[in-house]
Design a protein around this motif. Structure first.
Motif, PDB file in Angstrom:
ATOM      1  N   HIS A 145      -6.012 -20.546 -14.057  1.00  0.00           N
ATOM      2  CA  HIS A 145      -6.376 -19.299 -14.734  1.00  0.00           C
ATOM      3  C   HIS A 145      -5.660 -19.243 -16.081  1.00  0.00           C
ATOM      4  CE1 HIS A 145      -8.076 -17.709 -10.935  1.00  0.00           C
ATOM      5  NE2 HIS A 145      -7.156 -18.489 -10.409  1.00  0.00           N
ATOM      6  N   SER A 199      -8.564 -10.690 -15.935  1.00  0.00           N
ATOM      7  CA  SER A 199      -8.196 -12.061 -15.566  1.00  0.00           C
ATOM      8  C   SER A 199      -7.149 -12.054 -14.453  1.00  0.00           C
ATOM      9  CB  SER A 199      -7.657 -12.817 -16.783  1.00  0.00           C
ATOM     10  OG  SER A 199      -8.651 -12.992 -17.767  1.00  0.00           O
ATOM     11  N   VAL A 200      -6.244 -11.091 -14.500  1.00  0.00           N
ATOM     12  CA  VAL A 200      -5.230 -10.977 -13.448  1.00  0.00           C
ATOM     13  C   VAL A 200      -5.885 -10.616 -12.122  1.00  0.00           C
ATOM     14  CG1 VAL A 200      -3.165  -9.733 -12.694  1.00  0.00           C
ATOM     15  CG2 VAL A 200      -3.421 -10.380 -15.100  1.00  0.00           C
ATOM     16  N   THR A 220      -7.524 -23.534  -8.263  1.00  0.00           N
ATOM     17  CA  THR A 220      -7.971 -22.891  -9.498  1.00  0.00           C
ATOM     18  C   THR A 220      -6.873 -22.902 -10.550  1.00  0.00           C
ATOM     19  OG1 THR A 220      -7.296 -20.712  -8.639  1.00  0.00           O
ATOM     20  CG2 THR A 220      -9.616 -21.342  -8.364  1.00  0.00           C
ATOM     21  N   ILE A 240      -1.324 -20.718 -13.331  1.00  0.00           N
ATOM     22  CA  ILE A 240      -1.589 -19.736 -14.372  1.00  0.00           C
ATOM     23  C   ILE A 240      -1.011 -20.210 -15.693  1.00  0.00           C
ATOM     24  CG2 ILE A 240      -1.119 -17.375 -15.149  1.00  0.00           C
ATOM     25  CD1 ILE A 240      -0.848 -16.604 -12.165  1.00  0.00           C
ATOM     26  N   THR A 249      -7.392 -13.682 -10.710  1.00  0.00           N
ATOM     27  CA  THR A 249      -6.319 -14.542 -10.208  1.00  0.00           C
ATOM     28  C   THR A 249      -5.860 -14.091  -8.827  1.00  0.00           C
ATOM     29  OG1 THR A 249      -5.582 -14.953 -12.478  1.00  0.00           O
ATOM     30  CG2 THR A 249      -4.017 -15.447 -10.725  1.00  0.00           C
ATOM     31  N   SER A 296     -17.213 -16.945 -10.517  1.00  0.00           N
ATOM     32  CA  SER A 296     -16.401 -16.267  -9.499  1.00  0.00           C
ATOM     33  C   SER A 296     -17.280 -15.438  -8.574  1.00  0.00           C
ATOM     34  CB  SER A 296     -15.331 -15.391 -10.159  1.00  0.00           C
ATOM     35  OG  SER A 296     -15.905 -14.385 -10.978  1.00  0.00           O
ATOM     36  N   ARG A 322      -3.183 -22.277  -6.826  1.00  0.00           N
ATOM     37  CA  ARG A 322      -3.613 -21.794  -8.129  1.00  0.00           C
ATOM     38  C   ARG A 322      -2.465 -21.950  -9.125  1.00  0.00           C
ATOM     39  NH1 ARG A 322      -3.015 -15.307  -6.891  1.00  0.00           N
ATOM     40  NH2 ARG A 322      -0.874 -15.174  -7.681  1.00  0.00           N
ATOM     41  N   VAL A 348       0.498  -9.532 -11.203  1.00  0.00           N
ATOM     42  CA  VAL A 348       0.187 -10.905 -10.798  1.00  0.00           C
ATOM     43  C   VAL A 348       0.729 -11.199  -9.409  1.00  0.00           C
ATOM     44  CG1 VAL A 348       0.645 -13.337 -11.279  1.00  0.00           C
ATOM     45  CG2 VAL A 348      -0.002 -11.807 -13.142  1.00  0.00           C
ATOM     46  N   CYS A 378      -7.713 -15.381  -5.775  1.00  0.00           N
ATOM     47  CA  CYS A 378      -7.666 -16.823  -5.514  1.00  0.00           C
ATOM     48  C   CYS A 378      -6.404 -17.149  -4.717  1.00  0.00           C
ATOM     49  CB  CYS A 378      -7.696 -17.607  -6.828  1.00  0.00           C
ATOM     50  SG  CYS A 378      -9.234 -17.377  -7.756  1.00  0.00           S
TER      51      CYS A 378
END
Length: 265
Positions: free
Chosen positions: A201, A213-214, A199, A227, A217, A103, A225, A175, A220
């Motif tokens: 995630h 991680s959020v 992507t 999730i 996300t 990333s 994307r 998110v 992106c």
């Protein structure tokens, strides 16, 4: 089609490959043209605490020692060399520390080498993160709240505890709220500093580090994307339901990333 696979901190390519066997076998059963290349991080060390031990512990690898800008950029230079020497690669699958390297590399490349095409057509991030020091180095406004959230999450991990209830209660809003993604205001970040390839995630609902991680996300493109939140912690989902969902998401990501129109966006 070739996908580069990067392991987590203090692991190696053999460990990651063994953990991904169920996933890769399902992916290759539907697309026999997919090849996966596993690579060790550039920094090697031994877990053995005894010098000259007749039976040394297996070697482990990492991509950087400290989560600071200099070390992460060196890891990015190593990755660039790897791509130039052995690539090109269609996509990348990166876990934990490997995801932090990927990333960061993508954002630095977009900002400083914007004339170059994307290094990958798509990316799969498992228990991934974006180091906040990298964002600050790129001029992104990082609030004290964002830094505190990550610090609290790491403390929970170091104590072998689950996620903080305060983080869990805020997860869904973080998110989808561009004004407050665990302290990051995504509306104040230019498009050049957001990852604009398809992507996926993946993180565990019991992973204390999931807020990081959020945050990744949120950086992106939300239109390309997907999730997956599984029942585990800082790990790769391997149960039947979780594995089937992940296979479906990766299939989508591959198709979206290799769609001819994607390269024109």
């Amino acid at each position: 089609m070739e996908i580069l696979c990067l392991h987590g901190d203090s692991q190696d390519k053999k460990i990651l490959q063994s953990e991904l066997v169920p996933l890769l076998s399902r992916l290759q059963s539907s697309n026999q043209n997919i090849l996966f290349e596993f690579v060790n991080g550039p920094l090697q060390y031994s877990n053995s605490t005894v010098d000259n031990s007749p039976s040394p512990e297996p070697r482990s690898y990492k991509f950087y020692n400290a989560e600071d800008v200099e070390d992460i950029r060196k890891a990015g230079e190593w990755l660039a060399t790897k791509i130039d020497r052995d690539g090109p690669y269609d996509g990348v699958l990166a876990v934990s520390q490997g995801a932090a390297v990927v990333s960061s590399f993508l954002l630095y490349r977009q900002w400083y080498e914007h004339e170059l095409p994307p290094a990958f057509k798509f990316a799969i991030f498992i228990s991934g993160s974006i180091p906040l020091k990298v964002l600050k180095d790129l001029g992104v406004p990082v609030s004290n709240e964002a830094e505190n959230v990550v610090a609290e999450a790491k403390l929970q991990r170091d104590r072998a505890l689950g996620p903080l209830p305060a983080h869990t209660s805020k997860a869904r809003r973080a998110v989808y709220n561009s004004d407050d993604c665990f302290g990051l205001n995504l509306n104040r970040i230019p498009l050049e500093l957001k990852i604009r390839i398809p992507t996926v995630h993946v993180w565990g609902e019991n992973d204390p580090l999931f807020p990081a991680s959020v945050q990744l996300t949120g950086l992106c493109d939300p239109y390309i994307r997907k999730i997956q939140i599984h029942k585990g912690s800082h790990e790769i989902p391997r149960d039947g339901e979780g594995l089937s969902e992940l296979v479906s998401l990766i299939d989508w990501c591959i198709q979206r990333g290799t769609w001819p129109g994607q390269t024109q966006l």
